[in-house]
Write an enzyme that holds these catalytic residues in place. Structure first.
Site, short mmCIF file in Angstrom:
data_model
loop_
_atom_site.label_atom_id
_atom_site.label_comp_id
_atom_site.label_asym_id
_atom_site.label_seq_id
_atom_site.Cartn_x
_atom_site.Cartn_y
_atom_site.Cartn_z
N ASP A 1 -1.61 5.80 -6.04
CA ASP A 1 -2.14 4.75 -5.17
C ASP A 1 -2.55 3.57 -6.05
OD1 ASP A 1 -3.62 3.14 -3.42
OD2 ASP A 1 -5.38 4.44 -3.53
N ASP B 1 0.83 -1.20 0.00
CA ASP B 1 0.00 0.00 0.00
C ASP B 1 0.86 1.25 0.00
OD1 ASP B 1 -1.93 1.94 0.32
OD2 ASP B 1 -2.80 1.09 2.14
#
Length: 393
Positions: A270, A46
Site C-alpha cells: 500500500d 490507491d
C-alpha cells in the site's frame, strides 16, 4: 486465489504508460480523464481500493444540490456534461460502507455507472463508482476528484468491484496485466528523480521497466488474509481485496522478532499514507527503541499517521542501527529497510519512522513508501502476484 478470466489477444494499439505521480499528504495523485468530452481530473492512486471512485455533482441523491456537499473549488466529475454516461443502478445496486477508510464513520455511498475512462493512451468503457455524497465536505476540499483503485481482482468479483486497470486490460486496452511502481520522493535512492522523469513517482500501467530492475524480479503469491479488515482497513461490509503476502520472518538485524501464532502475519502492499513508516509489531518497536537508545518525543508533525508513540535518536549513530529485515512466503530472499530509510528528520530531529498495528506480536503491516525507497514493485493482475526487485539506477 486467482484472478478472473484473463483477456485474450491484445490490439496493436495497446501500449504501456508511465503515469506521473505527485506526492500529497494522502498519497500519490495522478491525472485521469472521464466522459465524453473527456474531463481531466486528478485522482488519488490507491492499491487498496476496488474500483474508480469519483466525486459527482450528486449530494444526498440530488444532482442539483452539489454545493450543499462540496466546496466551490472541489474538483468533481459533472456527469450531466458527458454524452457517454450510463447509469447502471438496475445492474449494480447502490452501496454504502460504514465504517470505511475514506470518511471513517460517515457514510461512503456510491451508485454505479458505465463511462469512458482514459489514462494516458488507454481509453475503454468501464463500470465506475459515482459518488452520492452524504454529508458536507465544503470545509475540507480534497486535492483530487476520486480514487483510481488498483486492488487485486478475484473470481467472485463483478465489474462493480473490479479495478479500472483490470477492466481496461480485460477489454484489450493495456498490453500486459502488470502495474509497476517506483518512488522518487523524500529519501529515494534516486535523488535526482531521473528514473521518475522528474516526478515524485511513476505508476507504470500495462507493463514494467526491466531496465530499472537490479538482479532478478521475485514473484510472490498473494494470500487471503481476513485480519486486514479487522486490524488495518476496517470496512462494513468487509473488503478483502488486498495485495497481501504471507510474512514468514521479521528481524532487527540478526534478532528474530515474533509473529502472531494464531493468525499468521500479513504484509499489505500500500503506497498511500498508511504505507509510510517501517511496518513493525508493537513488541518489535519496543525492541528497536531499546536497540537505538531512542527517547520519547512529542511531534507537531508526525512522519506517519499511525497511533503509536514516536521516538528521537542520535543522528550521528544512525549508521550503527540494525536494518529491519523481512521474508515473505515462497522465497528465502531477505528484504531490508536500512536505518537511513526508517529514520526521518523532522524539524532537525532524527525520529524513528515506524508504524505499528494491533497489539503484541506482528499481525499485519503496510508496506509502502518507506519499504519502497530502494525497490521496484510490480503487481500482476492476471496471476495475482507481487513482484519485488532492488531498484537499479
Amino acid at each position: 486465489m486467482v484472478s478472473a478470466n484473463p483477456a485474450g489477444r491484445r490490439p496493436e494499439t495497446a501500449v504501456s504508460y508511465d503515469l506521473p505521480l505527485t506526492w500529497s499528504p494522502f498519497g500519490f495523485v495522478g491525472n485521469v480523464s472521464i466522459g465524453t468530452p473527456p474531463q481531466l481530473l486528478p485522482s488519488f492512486v490507491d492499491w487498496t481500493w476496488i474500483n474508480q471512485y469519483i466525486f459527482t455533482t450528486t449530494c444526498q441523491g440530488d444532482p442539483e444540490q452539489t454545493y450543499d456537499c462540496f466546496a466551490k473549488d472541489q474538483a468533481i466529475f459533472n456527469q450531466s456534461l458527458s454524452s457517454t454516461f450510463h447509469n447502471q443502478s438496475a445492474l449494480y445496486p447502490s452501496r454504502t460502507w460504514n465504517p470505511n477508510h475514506f470518511f471513517f464513520y460517515e457514510d461512503l455511498t456510491v451508485d454505479h455507472a458505465s463511462e469512458i475512462f482514459t489514462v494516458g493512451p488507454s481509453s475503454s468503457r468501464i463500470t465506475l463508482q459515482a459518488a452520492d455524497q452524504q454529508f458536507d465536505l465544503s470545509d475540507h476540499p480534497y486535492p483530487f476528484a476520486g480514487v483510481y483503485g488498483l486492488s487485486p481482482v478475484f473470481k467472485s468479483d463483478n465489474a462493480s468491484t473490479q479495478s479500472p486497470f483490470y477492466q481496461a486490460w480485460s477489454s484489450g486496452a493495456w498490453p500486459e496485466p502488470f502495474v509497476a511502481f517506483h518512488y522518487c520522493y523524500n529519501g529515494s535512492v534516486d535523488v535526482t528523480k531521473s528514473t521518475c522523469k522528474g516526478y515524485d513517482g511513476l505508476q507504470t500501467l500495462g507493463g514494467y521497466n526491466k531496465s530499472l530492475i537490479h538482479g532478478h524480479l521475485l514473484w510472490y503469491d498473494i494470500e487471503f488474509f481476513p485480519e486486514v479488515n479487522t486490524v488495518d482497513f476496517v470496512y462494513e461490509p468487509a473488503i478483502y481485496n488486498y495485495w497481501t503476502l504471507n510474512l514468514t520472518s521479521l528481524s532487527l538485524g540478526d534478532q528474530v522478532q515474533a509473529l502472531n501464532q494464531s493468525t499468521g502475519a500479513g504484509a499489505v502492499f500500500d503506497h498511500a499514507s498508511y504505507g509510510r513508516g517501517a511496518p513493525l509489531s508493537v513488541n518489535a518497536y519496543e525492541e528497536l527503541v531499546s536497540a537505538t537508545a531512542a527517547t520519547s518525543i512529542i511531534l507537531d508533525s508526525s512522519p506517519n499517521n499511525g497511533n503509536q508513540s514516536f521516538y528521537q535518536v542520535d543522528c550521528a549513530k544512525v549508521d550503527t542501527f540494525p536494518p529491519i529485515r523481512y521474508q515473505f512466503g515462497g522465497s528465502e530472499r531477505v528484504w531490508e529497510i536500512v536505518p537511513s530509510n526508517y529514520v526521518e528528520v523532522v524539524n532537525d530531529t532524527c525520529v524513528l519512522n515506524v508504524r505499528t498495528l494491533g497489539d503484541g506480536d506482528f499481525i499485519v503491516g503496510n508496506f509502502g513508501e518507506t519499504f519502497a525507497k530502494d525497490k521496484y514493485i510490480v503487481l500482476d493482475f492476471e496471476k495475482n502476484k507481487v513482484g519485488l526487485a532492488d531498484l537499479k539506477l
